[in-house]
Design a protein around this motif. Structure first.
Motif, short mmCIF file in Angstrom:
data_model
loop_
_atom_site.label_atom_id
_atom_site.label_comp_id
_atom_site.label_asym_id
_atom_site.label_seq_id
_atom_site.Cartn_x
_atom_site.Cartn_y
_atom_site.Cartn_z
N ASN A 201 0.85 -1.12 -0.11
CA ASN A 201 -0.11 0.08 -0.01
C ASN A 201 0.89 1.19 0.09
N LEU B 220 2.56 1.67 -3.58
CA LEU B 220 1.37 2.06 -4.51
C LEU B 220 1.01 3.74 -4.17
N GLN B 221 0.96 4.02 -2.85
CA GLN B 221 0.66 5.25 -2.59
C GLN B 221 1.94 6.28 -3.08
N ALA C 97 4.05 5.92 -5.57
CA ALA C 97 4.10 5.95 -6.96
C ALA C 97 2.84 6.76 -7.51
N GLN C 98 1.67 6.39 -6.85
CA GLN C 98 0.36 7.46 -7.32
C GLN C 98 0.83 8.91 -6.95
N SER C 99 1.42 9.33 -5.76
CA SER C 99 1.63 10.40 -5.33
C SER C 99 2.68 11.10 -6.29
N TYR C 100 3.83 10.35 -6.65
CA TYR C 100 4.71 10.78 -7.72
C TYR C 100 4.23 11.16 -9.04
N ILE C 101 3.39 10.33 -9.72
CA ILE C 101 2.77 10.63 -10.77
C ILE C 101 1.87 11.77 -11.00
N ASN C 102 0.90 12.07 -9.84
CA ASN C 102 0.29 13.22 -9.44
C ASN C 102 1.27 14.51 -9.58
N ARG D 296 12.11 5.53 -2.97
CA ARG D 296 11.23 6.57 -4.12
C ARG D 296 12.12 6.23 -5.39
#
Length: 178
Positions: A6, A9-10, A12-17, A90
């Motif tokens: 989790n 995944l969080q 990776a999602q934060s970095y893409i955002n 990261r």
């Protein structure tokens, strides 16, 4: 194990955002368009893949080094080892995502388009962070000043973010208690 999944995944999602907010994804798309001619005829990793990964690794190392210097100068005591450990995780995820993009290109038969977009976007995003670190550290004296005055306007939001993170003002919500 689920907690690590989790958290990963969080992150990776934060970095893409963050890449979308800083428009790094556009830099990645432009970089991919410039790189496509060299890779369009090949369905397997080439020298250009290695060069792009080398550039990415170099930018990640420079970002880590400048970020470490910034954390050492920060009065916020928790910004040292904890931040460095998260940065290493990261950066590993970033390299892994670029490696997975090569696999996606093979599976989806998209030549190197996905790899080029992701890798160029990560290079752009981390270089953006390096510039913010350099300006926040006050290292402009080591670089041509005309270049730094242009760059400072370009990365102004990144510099403000780093100043709030590492040098919070009294009463700031980011300030930690000692």
């Amino acid at each position: 194990m689920q907690e690590i999944y989790n958290m990963t995944l969080q992150m990776a999602q934060s970095y893409i955002n963050k890449m979308i907010q800083s428009h790094a994804i556009y830099g990645g798309a432009i970089g991919a368009m410039l790189a496509i001619p060299a890779w369009v005829e090949r369905d397997f990793p080439t020298r250009e893949h290695g060069i792009m990964m080398g550039i990415l690794l170099a930018v990640l190392v420079i970002d880590w080094m400048t970020g470490t210097q910034l954390a050492k100068r920060s009065p916020v005591s928790e910004k040292l080892s904890h931040t460095a450990n998260i940065s290493l995780i990261r950066d590993f995820i970033i390299v892994l995502m670029c490696a997975m993009a090569v696999g996606l290109d093979c599976v989806l038969n998209t030549k190197s388009f996905i790899f080029a977009i992701f890798t160029a976007a990560f290079i752009w995003q981390n270089f953006y962070s390096v510039l913010g670190n350099l300006i926040t550290l006050g290292w402009g004296k080591y670089f041509p000043m005309w270049m730094f005055s242009l760059i400072e306007k370009w990365v102004q939001d990144e510099v403000k973010s780093k100043q709030r993170k590492y040098f919070p003002m009294k009463g700031d919500s980011n300030e930690t208690k000692k």
